[in-house]
Enzyme design. Structure first.
Site, PDB file in Angstrom:
ATOM      1  N   HIS A 129       0.825  -1.216   0.000  1.00 17.99           N
ATOM      2  CA  HIS A 129       0.000   0.000   0.000  1.00 17.99           C
ATOM      3  C   HIS A 129       0.863   1.273   0.000  1.00 17.99           C
ATOM      4  O   HIS A 129       0.334   2.372  -0.192  1.00 17.99           O
ATOM      5  CB  HIS A 129      -0.907   0.058   1.233  1.00 17.99           C
ATOM      6  CG  HIS A 129      -1.908  -1.052   1.298  1.00 17.99           C
ATOM      7  ND1 HIS A 129      -2.765  -1.337   0.256  1.00 17.99           N
ATOM      8  CD2 HIS A 129      -2.199  -1.959   2.274  1.00 17.99           C
ATOM      9  CE1 HIS A 129      -3.530  -2.371   0.591  1.00 17.99           C
ATOM     10  NE2 HIS A 129      -3.208  -2.768   1.805  1.00 17.99           N
ATOM     11  N   ASP A 165      -2.667 -10.700  -1.964  1.00 17.08           N
ATOM     12  CA  ASP A 165      -3.166 -10.200  -0.685  1.00 17.08           C
ATOM     13  C   ASP A 165      -4.639  -9.839  -0.868  1.00 17.08           C
ATOM     14  O   ASP A 165      -5.059  -9.452  -1.953  1.00 17.08           O
ATOM     15  CB  ASP A 165      -2.356  -8.956  -0.282  1.00 17.08           C
ATOM     16  CG  ASP A 165      -2.717  -8.430   1.107  1.00 17.08           C
ATOM     17  OD1 ASP A 165      -2.007  -8.774   2.068  1.00 17.08           O
ATOM     18  OD2 ASP A 165      -3.722  -7.689   1.228  1.00 17.08           O
ATOM     19  N   HIS A 167      -6.204  -7.362   0.003  1.00 12.71           N
ATOM     20  CA  HIS A 167      -6.379  -5.946  -0.317  1.00 12.71           C
ATOM     21  C   HIS A 167      -5.638  -5.580  -1.613  1.00 12.71           C
ATOM     22  O   HIS A 167      -4.607  -6.172  -1.921  1.00 12.71           O
ATOM     23  CB  HIS A 167      -5.855  -5.085   0.840  1.00 12.71           C
ATOM     24  CG  HIS A 167      -6.498  -5.406   2.147  1.00 12.71           C
ATOM     25  ND1 HIS A 167      -5.861  -6.151   3.122  1.00 12.71           N
ATOM     26  CD2 HIS A 167      -7.738  -5.119   2.615  1.00 12.71           C
ATOM     27  CE1 HIS A 167      -6.682  -6.292   4.160  1.00 12.71           C
ATOM     28  NE2 HIS A 167      -7.827  -5.675   3.870  1.00 12.71           N
ATOM     29  N   ASP A 252      -4.152 -12.817   4.117  1.00  8.59           N
ATOM     30  CA  ASP A 252      -5.362 -12.343   4.796  1.00  8.59           C
ATOM     31  C   ASP A 252      -6.645 -12.717   4.049  1.00  8.59           C
ATOM     32  O   ASP A 252      -7.739 -12.347   4.488  1.00  8.59           O
ATOM     33  CB  ASP A 252      -5.291 -10.830   5.079  1.00  8.59           C
ATOM     34  CG  ASP A 252      -4.678 -10.024   3.965  1.00  8.59           C
ATOM     35  OD1 ASP A 252      -4.464 -10.578   2.872  1.00  8.59           O
ATOM     36  OD2 ASP A 252      -4.422  -8.821   4.178  1.00  8.59           O
TER      37      ASP A 252
HETATM   38 ZN   LIG Z   1      -3.970  -7.139   3.158  1.00 12.53          ZN
END
Ligand SMILES: [Zn+2]
Length: 315
Positions: A129, A165, A167, A252
């Site tokens: 990120h 991931d 996200h 995750d």
């Molecule tokens: Zn994540």
């Protein structure tokens, strides 16, 4: 296919020095879970020598000059928040973020000189990120982007980055948005944090069609992930012939994860690893830890994923 070179692990104990307040998902214990999981799959250590100046040079290919210094100063007066409420810092955060980037650089170096088929990089804080000039989403320096740039700097390109991931890897996407020497493929829950990653985000300029986002609805399981990844990998290999692969490996999406909202099992992560190896063939794969916040699920998923991606078949 079977592994043609050993499975190595590149990490550094400094990665445990980032100590967010209790209750923050990125606990220091994640490091041990991610290291021992790979050891259980038969991984051998790759020595990582941290030379601050060299690591800072690697970071500077991806981040604004001054960002690292800003973080170093913030860590002198903890506790503090760095750029985002998600990013609290402790006294050791700068050291940990430097160690994470340094391990990613060492792994990329070993991959570029052909000394390993698969290099697992269990590090924290995570990176995907992190933007050019801003930390966010638990991430400080973009370890995967730093590894990809190191591979390219050593003449080992083009590079494919695959991010599974849960996200979206917004920082990595932004960095390579207009580039045609790196293909960025991401599978992620959508809509979800950080808000980016729609299917129509495909890159721009020379980089148009070198970004591929596959948004997935909450609750996606092993079969959904397998199908989506297979589809995405076809797009990667249609666009370019990667000399090396970088994987943003977040766990995750595991069904036991406290924040992911997906239903992937350990066997699902083994299958993801095997699909990646099939696509990579004999090319090196550098897989960097991103998320994954349930310690047992993380340990087991790292074990199966590294076995899958290294082609060891077990345990
Ligand atoms: Zn994540």
């Amino acid at each position: 296919m079977r592994a043609t070179a050993p499975l190595l692990v590149a990490t550094h104990e400094g990665c445990a020095a980032h100590e967010p307040p209790p209750g923050h998902p990125d606990r220091p214990e994640r490091l041990r879970a991610a290291v021992t999981g790979a050891a259980a799959a038969g991984a051998e250590p790759l020595p990582v020598a941290l030379v601050e100046e060299d690591v800072l040079a690697g970071i500077a290919r991806v981040h604004d000059p001054g960002m690292a210094e800003r973080l170093r100063r913030a860590c002198e007066r903890p506790p503090a928040i760095f750029d985002s409420d998600d990013n609290p810092v402790s006294r050791g955060t700068y050291r940990a973020a430097l160690a994470a980037a340094g391990a990613a650089l060492a792994a990329a170096g070993a991959a570029a000189d052909g000394s390993a088929g698969t290099i697992w990089v269990p590090v924290r804080p995570p990176g995907h990120h992190a933007l050019r000039d801003r930390a966010m989403g638990f991430c400080f320096f973009n370890n995967a982007a730093i590894a990809a740039e190191e591979l390219l700097a050593r003449g080992c390109g083009p590079v494919a980055i695959v991010d599974f991931d849960v996200h979206h890897g917004n920082g990595t996407q932004a960095h390579f948005w207009e580039r045609d020497d790196v293909f960025f493929l991401s599978l992620h829950r959508y809509p979800c944090f950080p808000g980016t990653g729609a299917g129509d985000e495909v890159g721009a300029g020379r980089g148009r069609s070198f970004t591929r986002n596959i948004p997935l609805a909450a609750g996606a399981d092993d079969a959904v992930y397998r199908e989506a990844l297979a589809m995405g990998l076809e797009d990667v290999t249609r666009a370019l012939r990667p000399a090396a692969w970088v994987v943003s490996a977040g766990f995750d999406a595991h069904r036991d994860d406290p924040i992911g909202g997906m239903r992937v099992s350990e066997e699902g992560f083994r299958a993801i690893g095997a699909l990646l190896r099939e696509a990579a063939g004999k090319s090196a794969v550098v897989a960097v830890l991103e998320g994954g916040y349930d310690l047992k699920a993380l340990y087991r998923s790292v074990q199966t994923f590294t076995a899958g991606v290294s082609g060891s078949g077990g345990p």
